[in-house]
Motif scaffolding. Structure first.
Motif, PDB file in Angstrom:
ATOM      1  N   TRP A  60      18.409  11.632  13.033  1.00  0.00           N
ATOM      2  CA  TRP A  60      18.330  10.939  14.315  1.00  0.00           C
ATOM      3  C   TRP A  60      17.757  11.841  15.406  1.00  0.00           C
ATOM      4  O   TRP A  60      17.010  11.378  16.263  1.00  0.00           O
ATOM      5  N   LEU A  61      18.084  13.113  15.367  1.00  0.00           N
ATOM      6  CA  LEU A  61      17.490  14.049  16.326  1.00  0.00           C
ATOM      7  C   LEU A  61      15.984  14.141  16.117  1.00  0.00           C
ATOM      8  O   LEU A  61      15.215  14.182  17.083  1.00  0.00           O
ATOM      9  N   ALA A  62      15.552  14.148  14.856  1.00  0.00           N
ATOM     10  CA  ALA A  62      14.118  14.187  14.547  1.00  0.00           C
ATOM     11  C   ALA A  62      13.431  12.906  15.023  1.00  0.00           C
ATOM     12  O   ALA A  62      12.298  12.950  15.533  1.00  0.00           O
ATOM     13  N   GLY A  63      14.090  11.765  14.871  1.00  0.00           N
ATOM     14  CA  GLY A  63      13.515  10.501  15.335  1.00  0.00           C
ATOM     15  C   GLY A  63      13.332  10.485  16.838  1.00  0.00           C
ATOM     16  O   GLY A  63      12.286  10.062  17.350  1.00  0.00           O
ATOM     17  N   LEU A  64      14.334  10.969  17.563  1.00  0.00           N
ATOM     18  CA  LEU A  64      14.226  11.033  19.019  1.00  0.00           C
ATOM     19  C   LEU A  64      13.142  12.020  19.425  1.00  0.00           C
ATOM     20  O   LEU A  64      12.339  11.747  20.331  1.00  0.00           O
ATOM     21  N   ASP A  65      13.065  13.142  18.739  1.00  0.00           N
ATOM     22  CA  ASP A  65      12.045  14.141  19.028  1.00  0.00           C
ATOM     23  C   ASP A  65      10.641  13.564  18.834  1.00  0.00           C
ATOM     24  O   ASP A  65       9.758  13.770  19.663  1.00  0.00           O
ATOM     25  N   ALA A  66      10.445  12.809  17.758  1.00  0.00           N
ATOM     26  CA  ALA A  66       9.136  12.200  17.492  1.00  0.00           C
ATOM     27  C   ALA A  66       8.773  11.184  18.568  1.00  0.00           C
ATOM     28  O   ALA A  66       7.624  11.118  19.013  1.00  0.00           O
ATOM     29  N   HIS A 109      23.586  15.415  21.921  1.00  0.00           N
ATOM     30  CA  HIS A 109      23.285  16.510  20.998  1.00  0.00           C
ATOM     31  C   HIS A 109      21.858  17.022  21.227  1.00  0.00           C
ATOM     32  O   HIS A 109      21.613  18.233  21.236  1.00  0.00           O
ATOM     33  N   TYR A 110      20.925  16.114  21.403  1.00  0.00           N
ATOM     34  CA  TYR A 110      19.527  16.485  21.599  1.00  0.00           C
ATOM     35  C   TYR A 110      19.351  17.338  22.857  1.00  0.00           C
ATOM     36  O   TYR A 110      18.606  18.318  22.850  1.00  0.00           O
ATOM     37  N   ALA A 111      20.048  16.963  23.927  1.00  0.00           N
ATOM     38  CA  ALA A 111      19.910  17.667  25.205  1.00  0.00           C
ATOM     39  C   ALA A 111      20.314  19.130  25.093  1.00  0.00           C
ATOM     40  O   ALA A 111      19.759  19.983  25.797  1.00  0.00           O
ATOM     41  N   ARG A 112      21.253  19.436  24.212  1.00  0.00           N
ATOM     42  CA  ARG A 112      21.672  20.826  24.017  1.00  0.00           C
ATOM     43  C   ARG A 112      20.546  21.654  23.407  1.00  0.00           C
ATOM     44  O   ARG A 112      20.426  22.843  23.668  1.00  0.00           O
ATOM     45  N   ARG A 113      19.733  21.038  22.585  1.00  0.00           N
ATOM     46  CA  ARG A 113      18.665  21.742  21.872  1.00  0.00           C
ATOM     47  C   ARG A 113      17.349  21.743  22.638  1.00  0.00           C
ATOM     48  O   ARG A 113      16.555  22.665  22.514  1.00  0.00           O
ATOM     49  N   HIS A 114      17.097  20.667  23.381  1.00  0.00           N
ATOM     50  CA  HIS A 114      15.807  20.485  24.070  1.00  0.00           C
ATOM     51  C   HIS A 114      16.060  20.011  25.507  1.00  0.00           C
ATOM     52  O   HIS A 114      15.804  18.855  25.834  1.00  0.00           O
ATOM     53  N   PRO A 115      16.523  20.870  26.375  1.00  0.00           N
ATOM     54  CA  PRO A 115      16.936  20.441  27.714  1.00  0.00           C
ATOM     55  C   PRO A 115      15.816  19.948  28.627  1.00  0.00           C
ATOM     56  O   PRO A 115      16.095  19.304  29.628  1.00  0.00           O
ATOM     57  N   ALA A 131      13.566  13.313  31.146  1.00  0.00           N
ATOM     58  CA  ALA A 131      13.537  13.298  32.612  1.00  0.00           C
ATOM     59  C   ALA A 131      14.830  12.723  33.185  1.00  0.00           C
ATOM     60  O   ALA A 131      15.323  13.191  34.211  1.00  0.00           O
ATOM     61  N   ALA A 132      15.372  11.710  32.515  1.00  0.00           N
ATOM     62  CA  ALA A 132      16.589  11.032  32.965  1.00  0.00           C
ATOM     63  C   ALA A 132      17.074  10.172  31.805  1.00  0.00           C
ATOM     64  O   ALA A 132      16.332   9.930  30.848  1.00  0.00           O
ATOM     65  N   GLU A 167      29.060  19.361  27.291  1.00  0.00           N
ATOM     66  CA  GLU A 167      28.350  20.083  28.349  1.00  0.00           C
ATOM     67  C   GLU A 167      27.622  19.085  29.250  1.00  0.00           C
ATOM     68  O   GLU A 167      27.201  18.026  28.799  1.00  0.00           O
ATOM     69  N   PRO A 168      27.434  19.449  30.522  1.00  0.00           N
ATOM     70  CA  PRO A 168      26.654  18.581  31.409  1.00  0.00           C
ATOM     71  C   PRO A 168      25.233  18.395  30.865  1.00  0.00           C
ATOM     72  O   PRO A 168      24.633  19.338  30.344  1.00  0.00           O
ATOM     73  N   LEU A 169      24.744  17.195  30.991  1.00  0.00           N
ATOM     74  CA  LEU A 169      23.359  16.929  30.600  1.00  0.00           C
ATOM     75  C   LEU A 169      22.438  17.581  31.625  1.00  0.00           C
ATOM     76  O   LEU A 169      22.732  17.560  32.825  1.00  0.00           O
ATOM     77  N   PRO A 170      21.318  18.154  31.160  1.00  0.00           N
ATOM     78  CA  PRO A 170      20.431  18.873  32.079  1.00  0.00           C
ATOM     79  C   PRO A 170      19.429  17.965  32.799  1.00  0.00           C
ATOM     80  O   PRO A 170      18.359  18.405  33.205  1.00  0.00           O
ATOM     81  N   PHE A 171      19.776  16.703  32.957  1.00  0.00           N
ATOM     82  CA  PHE A 171      18.915  15.731  33.638  1.00  0.00           C
ATOM     83  C   PHE A 171      19.831  14.671  34.243  1.00  0.00           C
ATOM     84  O   PHE A 171      20.983  14.512  33.828  1.00  0.00           O
ATOM     85  N   PRO A 172      19.344  13.926  35.229  1.00  0.00           N
ATOM     86  CA  PRO A 172      20.166  12.866  35.828  1.00  0.00           C
ATOM     87  C   PRO A 172      20.495  11.802  34.777  1.00  0.00           C
ATOM     88  O   PRO A 172      19.643  11.456  33.940  1.00  0.00           O
ATOM     89  N   SER A 173      21.711  11.278  34.850  1.00  0.00           N
ATOM     90  CA  SER A 173      22.097  10.247  33.889  1.00  0.00           C
ATOM     91  C   SER A 173      23.049   9.245  34.517  1.00  0.00           C
ATOM     92  O   SER A 173      23.838   9.577  35.401  1.00  0.00           O
ATOM     93  N   LEU A 174      22.933   8.034  34.020  1.00  0.00           N
ATOM     94  CA  LEU A 174      23.800   6.934  34.412  1.00  0.00           C
ATOM     95  C   LEU A 174      24.503   6.450  33.153  1.00  0.00           C
ATOM     96  O   LEU A 174      23.840   6.149  32.159  1.00  0.00           O
TER      97      LEU A 174
END
Length: 185
Positions: A50-56, A79-85, A89-90, A117-124
């Motif tokens: 799933w991380l690979a799918g989101l990355d693609a 999980h993705y945000a920890r690896r690719h902050p 964008a949001a 951990e806090p996400l490194p982008f704005p989130s709702l």
């Protein structure tokens, strides 16, 4: 109401078992001209896949994107945000799945523990007070950990097609209002 087009690409990250044609994510994908994450297996999810799918999908977007995630897709994004902050964008996180809850299906257990951990982008984060897959206290806790703005829906279940959220125009309006406020700031 005329909705504004987000100023960056949009990626739709469905949850476990994907989001069918009646699901709001499928309607929003069309309305927003969004890319959809494609995973190898929607029914036997594996975090790495799933991380690979989101990355693609983010690669295809070509620049940091707004990710609209539902259910298990919210946990995937955390999980993705920890690896690719810097790839996102949001994010709009709708009805996150609590993969650590008692009785959680075995198929989704590999997505735990949920990042705190806090996400490194704005989130709702949009949550329901009666979601069977994430108790209200847990949704509030996740919003706090992730640093997400939190909007509550009363009696909305898991905020999917089964709970009556097909096109979900009200959700698009929430997205539009939130983006307008974020962009003005």
């Amino acid at each position: 109401m005329t909705l504004c087009r987000p100023p960056f690409p949009v990626v739709v990250q469905p949850g476990w078992k994907n989001s069918g044609a009646a699901h709001w994510q499928s309607h929003w994908q069309v309305a927003l001209g969004a890319r959809r994450v494609h995973n190898r297996d929607w029914y036997a999810p594996r975090l790495g896949d799933w991380l690979a799918g989101l990355d693609a999908a983010l690669d295809a977007a070509g620049e940091p994107a707004l990710v609209i995630a539902h259910s298990l897709g919210c946990v995937t994004l955390a999980h993705y945000a920890r690896r690719h902050p810097h790839r996102v964008a949001a994010a709009v996180l709708v009805a996150p799945a609590d993969v650590e809850r008692a009785g959680a299906p075995e198929q989704i257990a590999g997505f735990g523990p949920i990042p705190r951990e806090p996400l490194p982008f704005p989130s709702l984060l949009i949550a329901s007070d009666d979601d069977p897959f994430c108790r209200a206290e847990r949704a509030q806790s996740l919003a706090g950990h992730w640093g997400s703005e939190l909007v509550w829906l009363a009696g909305a279940g898991h905020i999917n097609a089964d709970s009556g959220h097909g096109p979900w125009q009200e959700g698009l309006e929430l997205l539009d209002d939130w983006l307008a406020g974020r962009l003005a700031a």
